[in-house]
Write a protein that holds these residues in place. Structure first.
Motif, PDB file in Angstrom:
ATOM      1  N   GLY A 181       0.800  -1.226   0.000  1.00  0.00           N
ATOM      2  CA  GLY A 181       0.000   0.000   0.000  1.00  0.00           C
ATOM      3  C   GLY A 181       0.825   1.265   0.000  1.00  0.00           C
ATOM      4  N   GLN A 182       2.122   1.150  -0.281  1.00  0.00           N
ATOM      5  CA  GLN A 182       2.982   2.331  -0.254  1.00  0.00           C
ATOM      6  C   GLN A 182       2.961   3.052  -1.601  1.00  0.00           C
ATOM      7  OE1 GLN A 182       7.485   2.093  -0.171  1.00  0.00           O
ATOM      8  NE2 GLN A 182       7.138   2.954   1.866  1.00  0.00           N
ATOM      9  N   LEU A 183       2.779   4.369  -1.547  1.00  0.00           N
ATOM     10  CA  LEU A 183       2.795   5.185  -2.764  1.00  0.00           C
ATOM     11  C   LEU A 183       4.239   5.548  -3.099  1.00  0.00           C
ATOM     12  CD1 LEU A 183       1.086   6.772  -4.890  1.00  0.00           C
ATOM     13  CD2 LEU A 183       1.232   8.733  -3.341  1.00  0.00           C
ATOM     14  N   ASP A 231      -5.284  -0.287  -1.970  1.00  0.00           N
ATOM     15  CA  ASP A 231      -5.482   1.076  -1.475  1.00  0.00           C
ATOM     16  C   ASP A 231      -4.194   1.619  -0.857  1.00  0.00           C
ATOM     17  OD1 ASP A 231      -8.162   1.121  -2.218  1.00  0.00           O
ATOM     18  OD2 ASP A 231      -8.778   0.154  -0.346  1.00  0.00           O
ATOM     19  N   ILE A 232      -3.924   2.888  -1.132  1.00  0.00           N
ATOM     20  CA  ILE A 232      -2.732   3.532  -0.584  1.00  0.00           C
ATOM     21  C   ILE A 232      -2.929   3.764   0.918  1.00  0.00           C
ATOM     22  CG2 ILE A 232      -1.313   5.607  -0.629  1.00  0.00           C
ATOM     23  CD1 ILE A 232      -0.938   3.746  -3.035  1.00  0.00           C
ATOM     24  N   LYS A 280     -10.979  -7.903   3.852  1.00  0.00           N
ATOM     25  CA  LYS A 280     -10.474  -6.590   3.447  1.00  0.00           C
ATOM     26  C   LYS A 280     -10.656  -5.571   4.576  1.00  0.00           C
ATOM     27  CE  LYS A 280     -10.667  -3.264  -0.351  1.00  0.00           C
ATOM     28  NZ  LYS A 280     -11.280  -2.921  -1.661  1.00  0.00           N
ATOM     29  N   ALA A 281     -11.820  -5.609   5.220  1.00  0.00           N
ATOM     30  CA  ALA A 281     -12.073  -4.688   6.336  1.00  0.00           C
ATOM     31  C   ALA A 281     -11.119  -4.955   7.499  1.00  0.00           C
ATOM     32  CB  ALA A 281     -13.524  -4.829   6.808  1.00  0.00           C
ATOM     33  N   THR A 282     -10.842  -6.234   7.758  1.00  0.00           N
ATOM     34  CA  THR A 282      -9.915  -6.601   8.835  1.00  0.00           C
ATOM     35  C   THR A 282      -8.510  -6.090   8.535  1.00  0.00           C
ATOM     36  OG1 THR A 282     -11.209  -8.592   9.286  1.00  0.00           O
ATOM     37  CG2 THR A 282      -8.965  -8.517  10.161  1.00  0.00           C
ATOM     38  N   ALA A 283      -8.089  -6.229   7.265  1.00  0.00           N
ATOM     39  CA  ALA A 283      -6.751  -5.767   6.865  1.00  0.00           C
ATOM     40  C   ALA A 283      -6.637  -4.256   7.001  1.00  0.00           C
ATOM     41  CB  ALA A 283      -6.464  -6.203   5.433  1.00  0.00           C
ATOM     42  N   ILE A 284      -7.683  -3.538   6.604  1.00  0.00           N
ATOM     43  CA  ILE A 284      -7.674  -2.078   6.723  1.00  0.00           C
ATOM     44  C   ILE A 284      -7.602  -1.656   8.182  1.00  0.00           C
ATOM     45  CG2 ILE A 284      -9.068   0.012   6.362  1.00  0.00           C
ATOM     46  CD1 ILE A 284     -10.108  -1.299   3.779  1.00  0.00           C
ATOM     47  N   THR A 285      -8.364  -2.346   9.024  1.00  0.00           N
ATOM     48  CA  THR A 285      -8.347  -2.036  10.459  1.00  0.00           C
ATOM     49  C   THR A 285      -6.960  -2.250  11.051  1.00  0.00           C
ATOM     50  OG1 THR A 285     -10.673  -2.709  10.648  1.00  0.00           O
ATOM     51  CG2 THR A 285      -9.401  -2.596  12.674  1.00  0.00           C
ATOM     52  N   ASN A 306      -4.091  -2.146   9.437  1.00  0.00           N
ATOM     53  CA  ASN A 306      -3.202  -1.100   8.915  1.00  0.00           C
ATOM     54  C   ASN A 306      -3.400   0.216   9.658  1.00  0.00           C
ATOM     55  OD1 ASN A 306      -2.020  -2.772   7.021  1.00  0.00           O
ATOM     56  ND2 ASN A 306      -3.444  -2.219   5.381  1.00  0.00           N
ATOM     57  N   LEU A 307      -4.666   0.557   9.904  1.00  0.00           N
ATOM     58  CA  LEU A 307      -4.957   1.802  10.620  1.00  0.00           C
ATOM     59  C   LEU A 307      -4.409   1.768  12.046  1.00  0.00           C
ATOM     60  CD1 LEU A 307      -8.621   2.540   9.444  1.00  0.00           C
ATOM     61  CD2 LEU A 307      -6.577   3.873   8.913  1.00  0.00           C
ATOM     62  N   ALA A 308      -4.533   0.610  12.686  1.00  0.00           N
ATOM     63  CA  ALA A 308      -4.011   0.475  14.055  1.00  0.00           C
ATOM     64  C   ALA A 308      -2.492   0.633  14.066  1.00  0.00           C
ATOM     65  CB  ALA A 308      -4.412  -0.884  14.627  1.00  0.00           C
ATOM     66  N   ALA A 309      -1.821   0.048  13.064  1.00  0.00           N
ATOM     67  CA  ALA A 309      -0.363   0.157  12.974  1.00  0.00           C
ATOM     68  C   ALA A 309       0.066   1.594  12.709  1.00  0.00           C
ATOM     69  CB  ALA A 309       0.161  -0.769  11.878  1.00  0.00           C
ATOM     70  N   MET A 310      -0.668   2.277  11.815  1.00  0.00           N
ATOM     71  CA  MET A 310      -0.356   3.678  11.515  1.00  0.00           C
ATOM     72  C   MET A 310      -0.582   4.559  12.739  1.00  0.00           C
ATOM     73  SD  MET A 310      -2.097   3.849   7.724  1.00  0.00           S
ATOM     74  CE  MET A 310      -1.950   5.617   7.564  1.00  0.00           C
ATOM     75  N   ASP A 311      -1.659   4.290  13.471  1.00  0.00           N
ATOM     76  CA  ASP A 311      -1.960   5.062  14.680  1.00  0.00           C
ATOM     77  C   ASP A 311      -0.850   4.886  15.713  1.00  0.00           C
ATOM     78  OD1 ASP A 311      -3.930   6.600  16.381  1.00  0.00           O
ATOM     79  OD2 ASP A 311      -3.731   4.782  17.586  1.00  0.00           O
ATOM     80  N   GLN A 312      -0.361   3.647  15.849  1.00  0.00           N
ATOM     81  CA  GLN A 312       0.724   3.366  16.791  1.00  0.00           C
ATOM     82  C   GLN A 312       2.000   4.096  16.388  1.00  0.00           C
ATOM     83  OE1 GLN A 312       0.655   1.793  19.620  1.00  0.00           O
ATOM     84  NE2 GLN A 312       2.857   1.842  20.028  1.00  0.00           N
ATOM     85  N   THR A 313       2.290   4.095  15.076  1.00  0.00           N
ATOM     86  CA  THR A 313       3.499   4.755  14.577  1.00  0.00           C
ATOM     87  C   THR A 313       3.440   6.256  14.816  1.00  0.00           C
ATOM     88  OG1 THR A 313       3.766   3.061  12.868  1.00  0.00           O
ATOM     89  CG2 THR A 313       4.938   5.136  12.547  1.00  0.00           C
ATOM     90  N   ILE A 314       2.289   6.852  14.483  1.00  0.00           N
ATOM     91  CA  ILE A 314       2.140   8.306  14.629  1.00  0.00           C
ATOM     92  C   ILE A 314       2.187   8.722  16.100  1.00  0.00           C
ATOM     93  CG2 ILE A 314       0.530  10.242  14.308  1.00  0.00           C
ATOM     94  CD1 ILE A 314      -0.435   8.803  11.748  1.00  0.00           C
ATOM     95  N   SER A 315       1.526   7.942  16.950  1.00  0.00           N
ATOM     96  CA  SER A 315       1.442   8.310  18.364  1.00  0.00           C
ATOM     97  C   SER A 315       2.786   8.241  19.076  1.00  0.00           C
ATOM     98  CB  SER A 315       0.442   7.405  19.086  1.00  0.00           C
ATOM     99  OG  SER A 315       0.864   6.058  19.053  1.00  0.00           O
TER     100      SER A 315
END
Length: 418
Positions: free
Chosen positions: A140-142, A169-170, A392-397, A399-408
């Motif tokens: 999913g990397q642009l 999806d990116i 697909k919904a599970t994978a998106i969830t 990814n979002l959790a991982a991104m949230d952890q990285t940002i936080s």
């Protein structure tokens, strides 16, 4: 070669001695940047090609330098060069290539230029698609090559190789790693939306145009304005109405839309109310604008979709109707070939599963009998579709959790919050 350039043996030896990331960054990169361009396009006195002493997998960083300048110097494709290009894109080390992202983009641009000069842009598509997958850290990397590939696919009208990339999806936009910029994000989703629209995958087209329009902005981009025009038309095509933009869409974008997309919002307003006479009147009035923007084809598809929706509404009220009555009801009664057009629309709707009906010509002009949906949605096809959506919904969830952890945990985020 320039007088100050080292010999080929010295160059190859230097490249082969730099195998780890630290050596590539601190030693090899400055060394290669100080060499003249002639080094990378010339052959040794013995007519052996120095690039043959390198492995595209082990020495990807240096191999990329050779390919960039050779592709730039080439006029059209040569089998030997294409063979080296293919060997590189199928086996290169993505981590090494990401260290030279500017050269990776130059390589991709030179590849497209060669293909275009040969009047065969399609030749560049497969290598670029494979190259993107090699240099992505995640699916999913642009990357900076995404918009170039999408544009090339549009020019060549060839989409088989880019669809698997577009369907991912990116979820990873990392300028520090890939050196992408804001324009890359906008162009990729704008071109991607155009590709999906061309393939009549309008739900995905709407999503891509929406991502371009709603991207953060202090000043609206011309790309966002053009994306919004197509967002309106693909929304009408797929949903019969224009979906509201996300709440986080920038005010600057909303202001520009009101200023530059008036005709599109007026057409959409008439379309959603659905009186055929009003829609036709608006279409004829705004037609020159649609032609100027090269959106007339989409608008005509909107008009055709309106007829399909009107026919679908009739199935909820009637069991049987003559083609003549349907033609008159949906507003095509005044056209000389209206009945023939309507029968063609109904046949296509039956074939696609949009309606369930049969056409009988025992009566003059033909009769249409509307049927109930025979699918009870209790088969394996439906279950497979549901499972696919859940995965697909599970994978998106995730990814979002991982991104949230990285940002936080980012120092800049923590300092801002504190």
């Amino acid at each position: 070669m320039a007088p100050n350039d080292p010999s080929f043996d010295e160059i190859i030896s230097k490249i082969q001695s730099c195998s780890d990331t630290t050596a590539v960054t601190k030693t090899l990169a400055p060394f290669l940047n100080n060499l003249s361009e002639q080094v990378f396009v010339a052959r040794s006195h013995g007519q052996t090609d120095p690039i043959d002493a390198l492995s595209p997998a082990l020495h990807s960083f240096a191999y990329l330098y050779f390919l960039v300048y050779r592709c730039k110097a080439s006029h059209g494709f040569h089998p030997s060069l294409l063979e080296k290009v293919w060997a590189f894109v199928t086996s290169c080390d993505g981590e090494q290539v990401r260290l030279a992202s500017d050269k990776a983009l130059s390589f991709a641009e030179a590849l497209v230029k060669m293909a275009t000069e040969s009047s065969q842009p399609i030749i560049a598509i497969r290598p670029l698609a494979v190259f993107i997958k090699r240099i992505q850290a995640t699916p999913g990397q642009l990357t900076m090559i995404h918009p170039l590939l999408a544009k090339t696919c549009l020019l060549a009208q060839s989409f088989k190789d880019i669809i698997p990339i577009l369907d991912n999806d990116i979820s990873d936009v990392n300028p520090s790693l890939t050196h992408i910029d804001y324009k890359d994000f906008l162009l990729y989703h704008y071109y991607g939306g155009m590709i999906y629209a061309y393939l009549k995958k309008f739900e995905r087209a709407v999503e891509f145009f929406k991502l371009a329009v709603s991207a953060p902005a202090e000043v609206a981009s011309a790309i966002q304005i053009e994306a919004y025009k197509k967002y309106v038309l693909t929304s009408l095509l797929h949903y019969g109405r224009v979906l509201a933009l996300p709440k986080y869409t920038a005010n600057a974008v909303h202001k520009c839309i009101k200023l530059h997309c008036i005709q599109y919002t007026e057409f959409a307003a008439a379309y959603e109310k659905r009186p055929n006479s009003v829609i036709k009147s608006e279409f004829e009035r705004i037609k020159p604008v649609f032609q100027r923007d090269k959106n007339l084809g989409l608008v005509k598809q909107c008009m055709e979709a309106l007829h399909r929706r009107n026919i679908q509404e009739l199935t909820r009220t009637y069991l049987t109707l003559s083609i003549e009555d349907i033609t008159s009801t949906i507003g095509l009664g005044s056209e000389p070939d209206g009945a023939r057009r309507v029968e063609g629309i109904i046949n296509r709707m039956i074939e696609s599963g949009a309606i369930f009906a049969t056409i009988s010509h025992e009566h003059t002009g033909g009769m249409v009998s509307f049927l109930d949906d025979p699918n009870q949605h209790n088969n394996t096809i439906t279950m497979d579709m549901i499972n696919e959506r859940i995965q697909k919904a599970t994978a998106i969830t995730s990814n979002l959790a991982a991104m949230d952890q990285t940002i936080s945990t980012m120092p800049s985020y923590i300092s801002k919050v504190c």
